[in-house]
Motif scaffolding. Sequence first.
Motif, PDB file in Angstrom:
ATOM      1  N   ALA A 126       7.941   1.769  13.619  1.00  0.00           N
ATOM      2  CA  ALA A 126       7.402   0.679  12.805  1.00  0.00           C
ATOM      3  C   ALA A 126       8.463   0.233  11.817  1.00  0.00           C
ATOM      4  CB  ALA A 126       6.134   1.106  12.063  1.00  0.00           C
ATOM      5  N   VAL A 127       8.396  -1.048  11.453  1.00  0.00           N
ATOM      6  CA  VAL A 127       9.317  -1.601  10.459  1.00  0.00           C
ATOM      7  C   VAL A 127       8.480  -2.086   9.287  1.00  0.00           C
ATOM      8  CG1 VAL A 127      11.235  -3.178  10.040  1.00  0.00           C
ATOM      9  CG2 VAL A 127      10.754  -2.408  12.369  1.00  0.00           C
ATOM     10  N   LEU A 128       8.507  -1.328   8.205  1.00  0.00           N
ATOM     11  CA  LEU A 128       7.825  -1.700   6.975  1.00  0.00           C
ATOM     12  C   LEU A 128       8.859  -1.926   5.881  1.00  0.00           C
ATOM     13  CD1 LEU A 128       4.808   0.799   6.990  1.00  0.00           C
ATOM     14  CD2 LEU A 128       4.686  -1.687   7.231  1.00  0.00           C
ATOM     15  N   GLY A 129       8.541  -2.810   4.959  1.00  0.00           N
ATOM     16  CA  GLY A 129       9.431  -3.057   3.838  1.00  0.00           C
ATOM     17  C   GLY A 129       9.085  -2.159   2.661  1.00  0.00           C
ATOM     18  N   ARG A 130       9.751  -2.412   1.550  1.00  0.00           N
ATOM     19  CA  ARG A 130       9.508  -1.667   0.319  1.00  0.00           C
ATOM     20  C   ARG A 130       9.515  -2.649  -0.834  1.00  0.00           C
ATOM     21  NH1 ARG A 130      14.030   2.608  -0.509  1.00  0.00           N
ATOM     22  NH2 ARG A 130      13.566   2.343  -2.725  1.00  0.00           N
TER      23      ARG A 130
ATOM     24  N   PHE B  81       0.844  -1.185   0.000  1.00  0.00           N
ATOM     25  CA  PHE B  81       0.000   0.000   0.000  1.00  0.00           C
ATOM     26  C   PHE B  81       0.884   1.242   0.000  1.00  0.00           C
ATOM     27  CE2 PHE B  81       0.942  -0.970   4.358  1.00  0.00           C
ATOM     28  CZ  PHE B  81       0.936   0.211   5.067  1.00  0.00           C
ATOM     29  N   ARG B  82       0.281   2.399  -0.260  1.00  0.00           N
ATOM     30  CA  ARG B  82       1.036   3.650  -0.307  1.00  0.00           C
ATOM     31  C   ARG B  82       0.072   4.829  -0.234  1.00  0.00           C
ATOM     32  NH1 ARG B  82       4.274   4.837  -5.250  1.00  0.00           N
ATOM     33  NH2 ARG B  82       3.462   6.927  -5.080  1.00  0.00           N
ATOM     34  N   PRO B  83       0.558   5.981   0.246  1.00  0.00           N
ATOM     35  CA  PRO B  83      -0.260   7.192   0.157  1.00  0.00           C
ATOM     36  C   PRO B  83      -0.522   7.537  -1.301  1.00  0.00           C
ATOM     37  CG  PRO B  83       1.517   7.487   1.740  1.00  0.00           C
ATOM     38  CD  PRO B  83       1.809   6.219   1.000  1.00  0.00           C
TER      39      PRO B  83
ATOM     40  N   TRP C  21       6.125   0.847  -3.285  1.00  0.00           N
ATOM     41  CA  TRP C  21       5.056   0.606  -2.327  1.00  0.00           C
ATOM     42  C   TRP C  21       5.642   0.286  -0.957  1.00  0.00           C
ATOM     43  CZ3 TRP C  21      -0.132   0.621  -3.999  1.00  0.00           C
ATOM     44  CH2 TRP C  21      -0.309   0.699  -5.386  1.00  0.00           C
ATOM     45  N   LEU C  22       4.900   0.624   0.077  1.00  0.00           N
ATOM     46  CA  LEU C  22       5.203   0.136   1.408  1.00  0.00           C
ATOM     47  C   LEU C  22       4.725  -1.313   1.503  1.00  0.00           C
ATOM     48  CD1 LEU C  22       4.021   3.223   3.476  1.00  0.00           C
ATOM     49  CD2 LEU C  22       6.391   2.573   2.973  1.00  0.00           C
ATOM     50  N   LYS C  23       5.502  -2.139   2.172  1.00  0.00           N
ATOM     51  CA  LYS C  23       5.181  -3.568   2.256  1.00  0.00           C
ATOM     52  C   LYS C  23       5.034  -3.983   3.711  1.00  0.00           C
ATOM     53  CE  LYS C  23       8.432  -6.680   1.538  1.00  0.00           C
ATOM     54  NZ  LYS C  23       9.368  -7.624   0.889  1.00  0.00           N
ATOM     55  N   ALA C  24       3.892  -4.571   4.037  1.00  0.00           N
ATOM     56  CA  ALA C  24       3.673  -5.177   5.357  1.00  0.00           C
ATOM     57  C   ALA C  24       3.580  -6.683   5.166  1.00  0.00           C
ATOM     58  CB  ALA C  24       2.396  -4.644   5.992  1.00  0.00           C
TER      59      ALA C  24
END
Length: 458
Positions: A418-422, A395-397, A430-433
């Motif tokens: 927080a630790v989110l991937g890419r 997801f992403r803004p 994108w941000l990756k959870a």
Amino acid sequence: MRAEPPPLAGGTPGADALRPLLHTVLDALRTGADERGGPLPAGGPETVAARMGALGAVLPETGTGPHEALRSLVRALAAGAADPAHPLCAAHLHTPPLALAAAADLAASALNPSMDSWDQAPAASDLETRVTAALAAEAFPAARHPDALVTTGGTESNQLALLLARERHGPVRTVVGANAHHSFHRAAWLLGLPAPVTVPTPRGVLEPAALAEALARTEGPVLVAATAGTTDEGLIDPLPELAEACAAHGAELHVDAAYGGPVLLSRTHRHLLDGLDRARTVTVDLHKLGWQPAAAGLLAVREAADLAVLGHTADYLNADDDTEAGLPDLLGRSLRTTRRPDVLKTAVTLRALGRSGLGALVDTCMSLAQDLADLVEKTPGLDLRARPTLTTVLFRPAEADDEAVAAIRRTLLAEGRAVLGRAEADGRLWLKATLLNPHATPGDLAQLITLVEGSAHR
């Protein structure tokens, strides 16, 4: 007078020697986690390095003693950890290990069997044989003689799959999707094989028609590497159709199911892996959707005879007369010589939870991914890449450019929040959870959304 050497972990006195040390370790783990107070330490690399440097000399002239050493270093490591047990640590395929698996790993370390000869690991070698046979049967339920090797993870398993194919066919050519793990390219290089043919995957998965076109123009023996759980999006290639394309062109199929393989244990979702059993070899990691401390990898093979080429003789470990006398030969079970009994923690987990218990954990994390996707879709100003297949959500803004997306991730890291991937997909960042924590709650997911929104509006 000669000083008494430090106590050992094994033997009858070992447990008594370990007990007070474990109290120190457990206290230090708790203290360090309290000091960290979040999914990772705030301040970034320089702050962490400064704290570690403040501990002083790595090799002092005079030692500080076991309790001080454990207390200071374990506390510092816990305080400076990216803790996958925290629900906001969700960047990678970095699982929070089950407590029972970690406890079993302690026993493996204390006993220290070396899995390169039977006389170093009598019970452990037999246990490994039983566990690998059971897990190979999960991947290949209709095969007459499936087997599996314990590996350090997907990279080693994929390399072994290419090695076995090379030994069957000579200089085999690997065909992979652009979505495939980077280890295939490295494995081809290490093994002196031609560079893999890479098939574009604009929709994130290897399409059967595109594979058929690639196979039609690729000469020589071919190994196709499909993926069941891509690193970036958690997607699963259409395995039945890819198997058909391979059969039509005389190619062999390997499936990298390092991420998705444990879905076999879920009665609800195992259909996602239909066609997996048509592969010749399958990679599975249990330090992802298996909640094991690393390392806990497997390479499963449909026919145990394929492993015969790994046989190797070293007289001090598996002399012919010892083998003929009935001592099991373990050197052909790995390319490594000394290796620890990583199978113990897995065996304990399988026995304690059973198929239903592990399948329930898989189902929980897959449901969490759907819940997070729901939250993203309901949040104005956020875009969802797609509904999740496994436990990965991109997801992403909506109004942010790629530079802003990268900055959001780094801001949350630097603040320790927080630790989110890419991941790159559809030409965008994108941000990756990656949701692997079965203890995460709807409130945790909502907090993750709030943190991203807050960082986007700074």
